[in-house]
Scaffold this motif. Structure first.
Motif, mmCIF file in Angstrom:
data_model
loop_
_atom_site.group_PDB
_atom_site.id
_atom_site.type_symbol
_atom_site.label_atom_id
_atom_site.label_comp_id
_atom_site.label_asym_id
_atom_site.label_seq_id
_atom_site.Cartn_x
_atom_site.Cartn_y
_atom_site.Cartn_z
ATOM 1 N N THR A 64 0.831 -1.089 0.025
ATOM 2 C CA THR A 64 0.121 -0.037 -0.035
ATOM 3 C C THR A 64 0.717 1.335 0.013
ATOM 4 O O THR A 64 0.663 2.294 -0.835
ATOM 5 C CB THR A 64 -1.018 0.096 1.191
ATOM 6 O OG1 THR A 64 -1.714 -1.190 1.063
ATOM 7 C CG2 THR A 64 -1.740 1.190 1.111
ATOM 8 N N ILE A 65 1.865 1.214 0.729
ATOM 9 C CA ILE A 65 2.878 2.435 0.961
ATOM 10 C C ILE A 65 3.557 2.620 -0.351
ATOM 11 O O ILE A 65 3.550 3.680 -0.858
ATOM 12 C CB ILE A 65 3.791 2.215 2.180
ATOM 13 C CG1 ILE A 65 3.198 2.468 3.314
ATOM 14 C CG2 ILE A 65 5.043 3.183 2.077
ATOM 15 C CD1 ILE A 65 3.803 1.894 4.739
ATOM 16 N N LEU A 66 3.992 1.675 -0.802
ATOM 17 C CA LEU A 66 4.693 1.612 -2.458
ATOM 18 C C LEU A 66 3.592 2.361 -3.381
ATOM 19 O O LEU A 66 4.178 2.813 -4.169
ATOM 20 C CB LEU A 66 5.186 0.224 -2.558
ATOM 21 C CG LEU A 66 5.997 0.172 -3.984
ATOM 22 C CD1 LEU A 66 7.382 1.007 -3.966
ATOM 23 C CD2 LEU A 66 6.404 -1.378 -4.345
ATOM 24 N N THR A 67 2.567 1.694 -3.282
ATOM 25 C CA THR A 67 1.521 2.176 -4.314
ATOM 26 C C THR A 67 1.283 3.541 -4.288
ATOM 27 O O THR A 67 1.446 4.207 -5.361
ATOM 28 C CB THR A 67 0.459 1.325 -4.291
ATOM 29 O OG1 THR A 67 0.622 -0.093 -4.216
ATOM 30 C CG2 THR A 67 -0.967 1.847 -5.117
ATOM 31 N N VAL A 68 0.861 4.157 -3.121
ATOM 32 C CA VAL A 68 0.941 5.396 -2.766
ATOM 33 C C VAL A 68 2.028 6.256 -3.275
ATOM 34 O O VAL A 68 1.916 7.312 -3.940
ATOM 35 C CB VAL A 68 0.568 5.829 -1.343
ATOM 36 C CG1 VAL A 68 0.688 7.405 -1.032
ATOM 37 C CG2 VAL A 68 -0.968 5.204 -0.960
ATOM 38 N N ALA A 74 4.269 9.343 -9.935
ATOM 39 C CA ALA A 74 3.883 9.650 -11.190
ATOM 40 C C ALA A 74 2.953 10.951 -11.412
ATOM 41 O O ALA A 74 3.185 11.526 -12.547
ATOM 42 C CB ALA A 74 2.962 8.494 -11.363
ATOM 43 N N GLN A 75 2.329 11.501 -10.393
ATOM 44 C CA GLN A 75 1.626 12.635 -10.426
ATOM 45 C C GLN A 75 2.322 13.761 -10.757
ATOM 46 O O GLN A 75 2.257 14.752 -11.062
ATOM 47 C CB GLN A 75 0.469 12.900 -9.333
ATOM 48 C CG GLN A 75 -0.417 13.864 -9.449
ATOM 49 C CD GLN A 75 -1.521 14.197 -8.230
ATOM 50 O OE1 GLN A 75 -0.974 13.544 -7.169
ATOM 51 N NE2 GLN A 75 -2.355 14.884 -8.435
#
Length: 83
Positions: A64-68, A74-75
């Motif tokens: 979850t942390i990696l995804t965030v 990316a943003q």
């Protein structure tokens, strides 16, 4: 036995499988009347199930942390290239 199966299916299967094997050993020992061995196997089954649960929760949190972090990066990267 239920927590061993649950942690095997939902968390970390290698230690979950060991927990299932230990839970089966508990049933076998109780059927033989060997309560001392059943208690030892029960403790081991519980410990392996909790290890499986801990690894599964830790992996979920890290993913979850990696995804965030990736989404934020990316943003931020997309905003740099906007004209």
């Amino acid at each position: 036995m239920p927590i061993a199966v649950l942690t095997t299916l939902c968390c970390f299967w290698p230690t979950g499988v060991v927990a299932i094997v230990k839970a089966v050993q508990v049933r076998t020992a109780v059927a033989r009347g060997d309560l001392a061995q059943a208690e030892v196997a029960s403790r081991e089954a519980r410990n392996f199930a909790f290890i499986s649960l801990a690894v599964g929760v830790a992996a979920t949190v890290l993913c979850t942390i990696l995804t965030v972090v990736i989404l934020i990066a990316a943003q931020h990267h997309d905003n740099e290239w906007d004209p």
